[in-house]
Design a protein around this motif. Structure first.
Motif, PDB file in Angstrom:
ATOM      1  N   ARG A   1      -0.567 -42.548 -28.372  1.00 48.75           N
ATOM      2  CA  ARG A   1      -0.844 -41.801 -29.607  1.00 48.75           C
ATOM      3  C   ARG A   1      -1.891 -42.521 -30.448  1.00 48.75           C
ATOM      4  O   ARG A   1      -2.768 -41.878 -31.039  1.00 48.75           O
ATOM      5  N   ALA A   2      -1.817 -43.871 -30.485  1.00 49.72           N
ATOM      6  CA  ALA A   2      -2.803 -44.641 -31.256  1.00 49.72           C
ATOM      7  C   ALA A   2      -4.204 -44.455 -30.671  1.00 49.72           C
ATOM      8  O   ALA A   2      -5.194 -44.379 -31.392  1.00 49.72           O
ATOM      9  N   ARG A   3      -4.284 -44.347 -29.328  1.00 48.30           N
ATOM     10  CA  ARG A   3      -5.579 -44.127 -28.680  1.00 48.30           C
ATOM     11  C   ARG A   3      -6.145 -42.758 -29.084  1.00 48.30           C
ATOM     12  O   ARG A   3      -7.316 -42.632 -29.464  1.00 48.30           O
ATOM     13  N   ALA A   4      -5.305 -41.742 -29.030  1.00 48.73           N
ATOM     14  CA  ALA A   4      -5.759 -40.387 -29.386  1.00 48.73           C
ATOM     15  C   ALA A   4      -6.213 -40.341 -30.845  1.00 48.73           C
ATOM     16  O   ALA A   4      -7.232 -39.731 -31.175  1.00 48.73           O
ATOM     17  N   ARG A   5      -5.452 -41.033 -31.715  1.00 49.45           N
ATOM     18  CA  ARG A   5      -5.796 -41.057 -33.135  1.00 49.45           C
ATOM     19  C   ARG A   5      -7.130 -41.777 -33.338  1.00 49.45           C
ATOM     20  O   ARG A   5      -7.976 -41.344 -34.125  1.00 49.45           O
ATOM     21  N   MET A   6      -7.346 -42.864 -32.592  1.00 52.65           N
ATOM     22  CA  MET A   6      -8.593 -43.623 -32.712  1.00 52.65           C
ATOM     23  C   MET A   6      -9.788 -42.749 -32.324  1.00 52.65           C
ATOM     24  O   MET A   6     -10.813 -42.738 -33.013  1.00 52.65           O
TER      25      MET A   6
ATOM     26  N   ARG B   1     -13.449 -51.456 -39.517  1.00 50.59           N
ATOM     27  CA  ARG B   1     -12.460 -51.589 -40.594  1.00 50.59           C
ATOM     28  C   ARG B   1     -11.690 -50.286 -40.781  1.00 50.59           C
ATOM     29  O   ARG B   1     -10.479 -50.285 -41.001  1.00 50.59           O
ATOM     30  N   HIS B   2     -12.392 -49.176 -40.639  1.00 51.52           N
ATOM     31  CA  HIS B   2     -11.757 -47.857 -40.768  1.00 51.52           C
ATOM     32  C   HIS B   2     -10.739 -47.649 -39.645  1.00 51.52           C
ATOM     33  O   HIS B   2      -9.607 -47.222 -39.882  1.00 51.52           O
ATOM     34  N   LEU B   3     -11.143 -47.979 -38.396  1.00 51.65           N
ATOM     35  CA  LEU B   3     -10.255 -47.733 -37.253  1.00 51.65           C
ATOM     36  C   LEU B   3      -9.059 -48.683 -37.256  1.00 51.65           C
ATOM     37  O   LEU B   3      -7.990 -48.360 -36.740  1.00 51.65           O
TER      38      LEU B   3
ATOM     39  N   ALA C   1     -22.861 -50.937 -28.440  1.00 51.06           N
ATOM     40  CA  ALA C   1     -21.771 -50.474 -27.576  1.00 51.06           C
ATOM     41  C   ALA C   1     -20.514 -51.229 -27.982  1.00 51.06           C
ATOM     42  O   ALA C   1     -20.544 -52.451 -28.154  1.00 51.06           O
ATOM     43  N   LEU C   2     -19.427 -50.480 -28.144  1.00 52.56           N
ATOM     44  CA  LEU C   2     -18.177 -51.080 -28.621  1.00 52.56           C
ATOM     45  C   LEU C   2     -17.059 -50.762 -27.626  1.00 52.56           C
ATOM     46  O   LEU C   2     -16.875 -49.597 -27.239  1.00 52.56           O
ATOM     47  N   GLY C   3     -16.342 -51.786 -27.215  1.00 50.11           N
ATOM     48  CA  GLY C   3     -15.258 -51.605 -26.245  1.00 50.11           C
ATOM     49  C   GLY C   3     -14.008 -51.056 -26.925  1.00 50.11           C
ATOM     50  O   GLY C   3     -13.392 -51.741 -27.740  1.00 50.11           O
ATOM     51  N   LEU C   4     -13.661 -49.809 -26.590  1.00 53.59           N
ATOM     52  CA  LEU C   4     -12.561 -49.169 -27.308  1.00 53.59           C
ATOM     53  C   LEU C   4     -11.187 -49.684 -26.887  1.00 53.59           C
ATOM     54  O   LEU C   4     -10.259 -49.702 -27.684  1.00 53.59           O
ATOM     55  N   ASP C   5     -11.057 -50.089 -25.613  1.00 55.63           N
ATOM     56  CA  ASP C   5      -9.750 -50.591 -25.177  1.00 55.63           C
ATOM     57  C   ASP C   5      -9.399 -51.873 -25.935  1.00 55.63           C
ATOM     58  O   ASP C   5      -8.266 -52.081 -26.355  1.00 55.63           O
ATOM     59  N   ARG C   6     -10.403 -52.719 -26.103  1.00 61.08           N
ATOM     60  CA  ARG C   6     -10.161 -53.974 -26.832  1.00 61.08           C
ATOM     61  C   ARG C   6      -9.861 -53.708 -28.300  1.00 61.08           C
ATOM     62  O   ARG C   6      -9.007 -54.351 -28.897  1.00 61.08           O
ATOM     63  N   LEU C   7     -10.601 -52.753 -28.882  1.00 60.16           N
ATOM     64  CA  LEU C   7     -10.327 -52.425 -30.284  1.00 60.16           C
ATOM     65  C   LEU C   7      -8.897 -51.899 -30.423  1.00 60.16           C
ATOM     66  O   LEU C   7      -8.170 -52.249 -31.357  1.00 60.16           O
TER      67      LEU C   7
END
Lengths: 340, 190
Positions: free
Chosen positions: A40-45, A151-153, A313-319
């Protein structure tokens, strides 16, 4: 600082919630690794990212995952789709730059990218990347937007942001100047830290060893840390500054000792780009790796004219690991490669 | 010669380094944003037991150590070396004091042990997790004290000394956890 042999490196300051207790990969299990809360956190991100860019009028785009060309960067291993003649992209950079050259304006993309051989606590051979480009922006402006988004995410609007030059980081922490050093002098620093006693590396290799083993764990412990102004030899696809000596106009974002993003003031000169492709492929051959087809369409786009742009480029899994307090990338992926 | 690439590294893999066999305890892949990738491993020297950290360039190869674990039956000690036998092939192997180490004070004839073989010869010997041994020496203690409170040292038939409850007497068989050296219970005849 660095740790003597026989001790462990410091772990990021996160406490995994109980949901992670049983989430390490057991091969041949059908169930997901990520908990429902993390999914759910992934979908929200993803929804938050789309809202963030919609509000700023950055256009979402899709470009092919399959390409006739591959990444020439010797440190990247592209995966090839057997029989098709196509390569899976390691990032959507080249086709996105072609869109910039076609004049579409600011763009972003969320996609899966593929890098062979990268597997570890913070690496997965197939991962989610957010990449975006800002025509007409400087690297400083882009770093500001990256900080705003992260910061937002993270839901931490007050999170501190600091900036440090690559050169100052090495001078401050290791008393070496990356612009005036030799493989021998760097080797001596590494050996004094109990590192790399039987490694044979070039200057950039030693810098990478010291960065990953000694410096990275300390970066971003107080918030977001942007390391910027890289050695020219580590420019990748960044423009070189016209300072003397020059530096690569490139940054990396770190948080809790983990690299999250890499940004460039994009190289727009076609001839320089071609020279780097050729150099990279020669380097690949010297290292015993196969040369790969360079992207002629990107070169043609650069000839036609790429607007001065900053891109990241930003790694979303790490974030997502930071959002959820995970200490292993498998905890934020439904089905890691061993269960794929 | 067999070798492993760094992308095969994982806990439990046995590799050769500087002429000694090592067990990989932990493997971490580290890579800067752009640039050289490394495998940072924690490894245990199987001869000395010492754990150290090493870093390899990702993509490099390391010689595999001819090390594997097997279950062998302990036969006897001839005063110098310990003799073991494979239960199916009846092949006999001898282990020296270094290899047997701490296991010497727990094992008795016919016990099954996990033996780590290196180039076909025993490198280390693990005793069973639980052993049943006879008490050969201990203070008589108080008859009738079955409370289990307190304790006293007791010497076992193998020479090991463990702390036992006061009510346990010479000649009794007791169960011991060899991993902790702790008394578990009296051994029942079942």
């Amino acid at each position: 600082m660095c740790h003597a042999p026989g001790t462990t490196s410091p772990q990021p300051q996160v406490t995994p919630p109980p949901a992670f207790a049983q989430s390490r990969v057991e091969v041949n299990s059908w169930g997901p690794c990520a908990s429902p809360e993390v999914l759910r956190a992934r979908a929200r991100m993803l929804a938050d990212i789309r809202a963030f860019f919609a509000a700023r009028e950055v256009l979402e785009v899709e470009t092919p995952m399959l390409s006739q060309a591959a990444a020439t960067d010797p440190a990247l291993a592209s995966m090839r789709v057997e029989d098709s003649g196509y390569w899976l992209h390691t990032s959507p950079e080249f086709p996105m730059k072609r869109l910039l050259a076609a004049g579409v304006g600011p763009i972003y993309q969320v996609c899966r990218v593929f890098r062979a051989g990268e597997r570890g606590r913070r690496h997965h051979p197939e991962f989610s990347l957010l990449e975006w480009y800002r025509p007409g922006w400087t690297l400083v402006e882009l770093m500001g937007e990256v900080a705003d988004l992260v910061r937002h995410l993270l839901h931490r609007p007050e999170q501190a942001v600091e900036f440090v030059r690559y050169r100052e980081l090495f001078q401050r922490e290791l008393a070496v100047d990356p612009w005036h050093c030799t493989p021998d002098s760097l080797q001596a620093v590494a050996h004094a830290k109990g590192l790399g006693e039987d490694l044979k590396l070039d200057t950039d290799g030693w810098l990478d060893l010291l960065l990953t083993h000694c410096l990275e764990p300390k970066l971003g412990q107080a918030g977001l840390t942007f390391v910027h102004d890289y050695p020219p030899s580590q420019a990748a696809l960044a423009r070189l500054s016209d300072h003397d000596p020059p530096h690569a106009e490139r940054f990396e974002l770190y948080m809790q000792g983990m690299e999250l993003a890499n940004g460039f003031q994009e190289l727009t000169a076609a001839e320089e780009q071609r020279r780097r492709f050729v150099f990279d492929n020669a380097e690949r051959q010297a290292l015993g790796r196969v040369p790969v087809p360079q992207d002629e369409q990107l070169l043609a786009a650069l000839v036609a004219g790429l607007p001065e742009s900053a891109g990241v480029a930003l790694g979303l899994d790490r974030l997502l690991m930071l959002v959820c307090g995970a200490d292993h990338i498998d905890q934020v992926i439904a089905f890691p490669i061993e269960r794929a | 010669m067999a070798s492993y690439k760094t992308n095969e590294f994982k806990g439990g893999l046995k590799i050769m380094l500087d002429g000694d066999p090592y067990n990989i305890v932990e493997n971490e892949f580290v890579k800067p944003g752009k640039g050289q990738a490394f495998n940072r491993v924690k490894i245990k020297n199987l001869k000395s037991g010492r754990v150290v950290e090493r870093t390899f360039k990702s993509g490099d190869s390391v010689e595999a150590a001819d090390v594997h674990d097997t279950e062998l039956q302990y036969l006897y000690n001839d005063g110098e070396v310990w003799h073991f036998m494979h239960p199916e092939t009846f092949e006999q192997l001898t282990a020296d004091e270094t290899a047997v180490g701490e296991a010497a004070k727990w094992i008795k004839e016919q016990d099954m042990c996990s033996v780590t073989l290196y180039n076909g010869a025993p490198l280390s010997v693990e005793p069973p997790n639980f052993v049943v041994l006879e008490i050969t020496e201990t203070d008589p203690g108080l008859k009738g004290d079955t409370s289990g409170g307190g304790g006293k040292p007791a010497t076992l038939e193998t020479g090991a000394v463990v702390n036992v409850p006061l009510f346990v007497q010479i000649g009794e068989m007791i169960k011991v956890d060899t991993r902790t050296g702790a008394y578990v219970s009296r051994a029942r005849d079942d």
